[in-house]
Scaffold this active site. Structure first.
Site, PDB file in Angstrom:
ATOM      1  N   SER A  20       0.823  -1.205   0.000  1.00  7.79           N
ATOM      2  CA  SER A  20       0.000   0.000   0.000  1.00  7.79           C
ATOM      3  C   SER A  20       0.866   1.269   0.000  1.00  7.79           C
ATOM      4  O   SER A  20       1.828   1.386   0.763  1.00  7.79           O
ATOM      5  CB  SER A  20      -0.910   0.012   1.233  1.00  7.79           C
ATOM      6  OG  SER A  20      -1.570   1.251   1.299  1.00  7.79           O
ATOM      7  N   LEU A  21       0.478   2.222  -0.842  1.00  5.57           N
ATOM      8  CA  LEU A  21       1.186   3.506  -0.896  1.00  5.57           C
ATOM      9  C   LEU A  21       0.527   4.533   0.025  1.00  5.57           C
ATOM     10  O   LEU A  21       1.044   5.637   0.208  1.00  5.57           O
ATOM     11  CB  LEU A  21       1.186   4.054  -2.331  1.00  5.57           C
ATOM     12  CG  LEU A  21       1.821   3.187  -3.427  1.00  5.57           C
ATOM     13  CD1 LEU A  21       1.754   3.910  -4.767  1.00  5.57           C
ATOM     14  CD2 LEU A  21       3.271   2.849  -3.095  1.00  5.57           C
ATOM     15  N   LYS A  71     -13.643  -4.096   1.815  1.00  2.00           N
ATOM     16  CA  LYS A  71     -14.431  -2.893   1.507  1.00  2.00           C
ATOM     17  C   LYS A  71     -15.954  -3.084   1.567  1.00  2.00           C
ATOM     18  O   LYS A  71     -16.671  -2.150   1.890  1.00  2.00           O
ATOM     19  CB  LYS A  71     -14.072  -2.367   0.116  1.00  2.00           C
ATOM     20  CG  LYS A  71     -12.727  -1.706   0.008  1.00  2.00           C
ATOM     21  CD  LYS A  71     -12.587  -1.121  -1.384  1.00  2.00           C
ATOM     22  CE  LYS A  71     -11.241  -0.506  -1.605  1.00  2.00           C
ATOM     23  NZ  LYS A  71     -11.157   0.185  -2.892  1.00  2.00           N
ATOM     24  N   ASP A 107     -13.373   6.515  -3.679  1.00  2.39           N
ATOM     25  CA  ASP A 107     -12.796   6.027  -4.945  1.00  2.39           C
ATOM     26  C   ASP A 107     -13.447   6.694  -6.160  1.00  2.39           C
ATOM     27  O   ASP A 107     -12.758   7.086  -7.105  1.00  2.39           O
ATOM     28  CB  ASP A 107     -12.975   4.506  -5.073  1.00  2.39           C
ATOM     29  CG  ASP A 107     -12.041   3.740  -4.157  1.00  2.39           C
ATOM     30  OD1 ASP A 107     -10.944   4.254  -3.859  1.00  2.39           O
ATOM     31  OD2 ASP A 107     -12.412   2.629  -3.743  1.00  2.39           O
ATOM     32  N   THR A 158     -15.894 -12.198 -18.528  1.00  2.00           N
ATOM     33  CA  THR A 158     -17.053 -13.033 -18.203  1.00  2.00           C
ATOM     34  C   THR A 158     -18.311 -12.186 -18.424  1.00  2.00           C
ATOM     35  O   THR A 158     -18.629 -11.309 -17.611  1.00  2.00           O
ATOM     36  CB  THR A 158     -16.973 -13.491 -16.729  1.00  2.00           C
ATOM     37  OG1 THR A 158     -15.665 -13.983 -16.487  1.00  2.00           O
ATOM     38  CG2 THR A 158     -18.017 -14.545 -16.411  1.00  2.00           C
ATOM     39  N   TYR A 226      -1.554   1.407 -11.705  1.00  6.57           N
ATOM     40  CA  TYR A 226      -0.461   2.390 -11.589  1.00  6.57           C
ATOM     41  C   TYR A 226       0.897   1.737 -11.360  1.00  6.57           C
ATOM     42  O   TYR A 226       1.897   2.406 -11.130  1.00  6.57           O
ATOM     43  CB  TYR A 226      -0.754   3.429 -10.499  1.00  6.57           C
ATOM     44  CG  TYR A 226      -1.043   2.835  -9.154  1.00  6.57           C
ATOM     45  CD1 TYR A 226      -2.363   2.643  -8.756  1.00  6.57           C
ATOM     46  CD2 TYR A 226      -0.022   2.459  -8.288  1.00  6.57           C
ATOM     47  CE1 TYR A 226      -2.646   2.088  -7.521  1.00  6.57           C
ATOM     48  CE2 TYR A 226      -0.297   1.915  -7.051  1.00  6.57           C
ATOM     49  CZ  TYR A 226      -1.608   1.734  -6.684  1.00  6.57           C
ATOM     50  OH  TYR A 226      -1.904   1.181  -5.456  1.00  6.57           O
TER      51      TYR A 226
HETATM   52  P1  ATR Z   1     -11.482  -5.720  -8.143  1.00  9.27           P
HETATM   53  O1  ATR Z   1     -12.415  -5.689  -6.985  1.00  9.27           O
HETATM   54  O2  ATR Z   1     -10.087  -5.278  -7.784  1.00  9.27           O
HETATM   55  O3  ATR Z   1     -12.001  -5.010  -9.341  1.00  9.27           O
HETATM   56  P2  ATR Z   1     -12.289  -8.386  -8.972  1.00  9.27           P
HETATM   57  O4  ATR Z   1     -13.610  -8.210  -8.344  1.00  9.27           O
HETATM   58  O5  ATR Z   1     -11.601  -9.692  -8.791  1.00  9.27           O
HETATM   59  O6  ATR Z   1     -11.252  -7.279  -8.481  1.00  9.27           O
HETATM   60  O7  ATR Z   1     -12.424  -8.050 -10.527  1.00  9.27           O
HETATM   61  C1  ATR Z   1     -11.385  -8.214 -11.377  1.00  9.27           C
HETATM   62  C2  ATR Z   1     -11.798  -7.793 -12.783  1.00  9.27           C
HETATM   63  O8  ATR Z   1     -10.674  -8.022 -13.600  1.00  9.27           O
HETATM   64  C3  ATR Z   1     -12.933  -8.604 -13.381  1.00  9.27           C
HETATM   65  O9  ATR Z   1     -13.640  -7.823 -14.295  1.00  9.27           O
HETATM   66  C4  ATR Z   1     -12.163  -9.728 -14.085  1.00  9.27           C
HETATM   67  O10 ATR Z   1     -12.873 -10.343 -15.139  1.00  9.27           O
HETATM   68  P3  ATR Z   1     -13.814 -11.640 -14.841  1.00  9.27           P
HETATM   69  O11 ATR Z   1     -15.080 -11.108 -14.238  1.00  9.27           O
HETATM   70  O12 ATR Z   1     -14.008 -12.239 -16.165  1.00  9.27           O
HETATM   71  O13 ATR Z   1     -13.035 -12.509 -13.895  1.00  9.27           O
HETATM   72  C5  ATR Z   1     -11.019  -8.936 -14.629  1.00  9.27           C
HETATM   73  N1  ATR Z   1      -9.843  -9.766 -14.933  1.00  9.27           N
HETATM   74  C6  ATR Z   1      -8.928 -10.245 -14.067  1.00  9.27           C
HETATM   75  N2  ATR Z   1      -7.981 -10.957 -14.717  1.00  9.27           N
HETATM   76  C7  ATR Z   1      -8.317 -10.929 -16.040  1.00  9.27           C
HETATM   77  C8  ATR Z   1      -7.743 -11.478 -17.226  1.00  9.27           C
HETATM   78  N3  ATR Z   1      -6.617 -12.209 -17.185  1.00  9.27           N
HETATM   79  N4  ATR Z   1      -8.360 -11.232 -18.409  1.00  9.27           N
HETATM   80  C9  ATR Z   1      -9.489 -10.481 -18.465  1.00  9.27           C
HETATM   81  N5  ATR Z   1     -10.083  -9.941 -17.379  1.00  9.27           N
HETATM   82  C10 ATR Z   1      -9.506 -10.169 -16.184  1.00  9.27           C
END
Ligand code: ATR
Length: 283
Positions: A20-21, A71, A107, A158, A226
């Site tokens: 964490s920054l 969160k 955010d 997805t 980032y």
């Molecule tokens: P956060 O709360 O940080 O946004 P998350 O709820 O796990 O984390 O969501 C991650 C997002 O990154 C999702 O939209 C995920 O897509 P899926 O719903 O299909 O899982 C996307 N994501 C993560 N890795 C990915 C990858 N290799 N290719 C495409 N989308 C990815």
């Protein structure tokens, strides 16, 4: 830094928390304004969340930041949750007002503020594409809806997850569409902004590969990643002359809004940005 019995303490909880920054950003702000406050990180496991939140009262801390994975769940341990945070369904900032714990989400506004300051972009009446349907995508969707965009397309690997998010928020704005990555192309031709809210592009992950050449000239390509400061996604956009917007600003401005909630003072954003950049180099 002098720490004594009158020093106000704040913290951030998450798991993991090592990278964490926020401690660097907040402590730089306290130093800049000469405030008798200190901010420390704590790694808190999921089953200790309630105890961690109660410790704000027990230790009389001024407030707390909350990050992944706490969160959403943290909301149930608070006395009050601000309207925007309820709308987003997640809290990242807690203020202790004389023992009453109030939850906020900075955010969304942090993202909008950095977009305004760093890219000169006002989402009102614009067509935007959000890539990703996770927690970060959700916060940014809420930000755009609050800023009265014209239309939003949520594109996700997805499809069902994008659809679920679009369906949930369609009551707020009828023009929210969900697509998978292949379905994104037709929308790119009329987009004013596209933002990556997935973790793709982070140091150890693959990069987001989209035909950015389809975007109109003058559109903005934004990335909330980032680490690195300039992702491959942004480099490709820059190479074809599009305006780019990196992820560090969202982190700094969400922190700046939190700082203002805790202190009632205007955040020294430049000092916070500088501290974030320095901390990023060291990590
Ligand atoms: P956060 O709360 O940080 O946004 P998350 O709820 O796990 O984390 O969501 C991650 C997002 O990154 C999702 O939209 C995920 O897509 P899926 O719903 O299909 O899982 C996307 N994501 C993560 N890795 C990915 C990858 N290799 N290719 C495409 N989308 C990815």
């Amino acid at each position: 830094m002098k720490i004594d019995g009158s020093t106000k303490v704040l913290c951030i909880i998450g798991d993991p928390i090592e990278h964490s920054l926020s401690p660097a950003i907040q402590n730089a702000a306290f130093r800049e304004l000469g405030l008798d406050m200190v901010y420390v990180p704590f790694r808190v496991a999921q089953d200790r969340l309630e105890e961690a939140v109660n410790s704000i009262r027990a230790l009389n801390m001024a407030g707390m930041n909350v990050t992944i994975p706490h969160k959403e769940k943290v909301m149930m341990y608070l006395d009050r949750v601000d309207e925007l945070a309820r709308f987003i369904g997640a809290v990242n900032t807690i203020v202790n007002r004389d023992g009453e714990l109030i939850g906020y989400n900075t955010d969304a506004d942090g993202y909008l503020e950095s977009l305004a300051v760093e890219a000169g972009f006002d989402p009102k009446g614009k067509n935007v594409i959000i890539v990703g349907a996770g927690g970060a995508g959700r916060a940014i969707l809420c930000a755009f809806l609050a800023a009265e965009v014209n239309s939003v397309v949520i594109a996700n690997r997805t499809f069902d997850r994008a659809k679920k998010l679009a369906d949930e928020f369609r009551i707020k704005n009828e023009s929210i569409e969900a697509v998978d990555f292949d379905g994104i192309y037709p929308y790119m031709k009329t987009a004013d902004l596209i933002v990556n809210t997935t973790s793709l592009g982070m140091m150890d992950k693959g990069s987001l590969d989209l035909p950015l050449g389809l975007l109109p000239k003058g559109s903005v390509v934004s990335d909330i990643v980032y680490r690195p400061l300039k992702t491959e996604f942004l480099k490709k956009a820059e190479a074809i002359g599009l305006k780019t917007h990196g992820g560090l600003g969202m982190l700094v401005y969400q922190g700046a809004i939190g700082f203002e909630l805790w202190t009632g003072r205007k955040a020294p954003v430049e000092a916070m940005k500088k501290a974030a950049l320095e901390a990023l180099k060291e990590k």
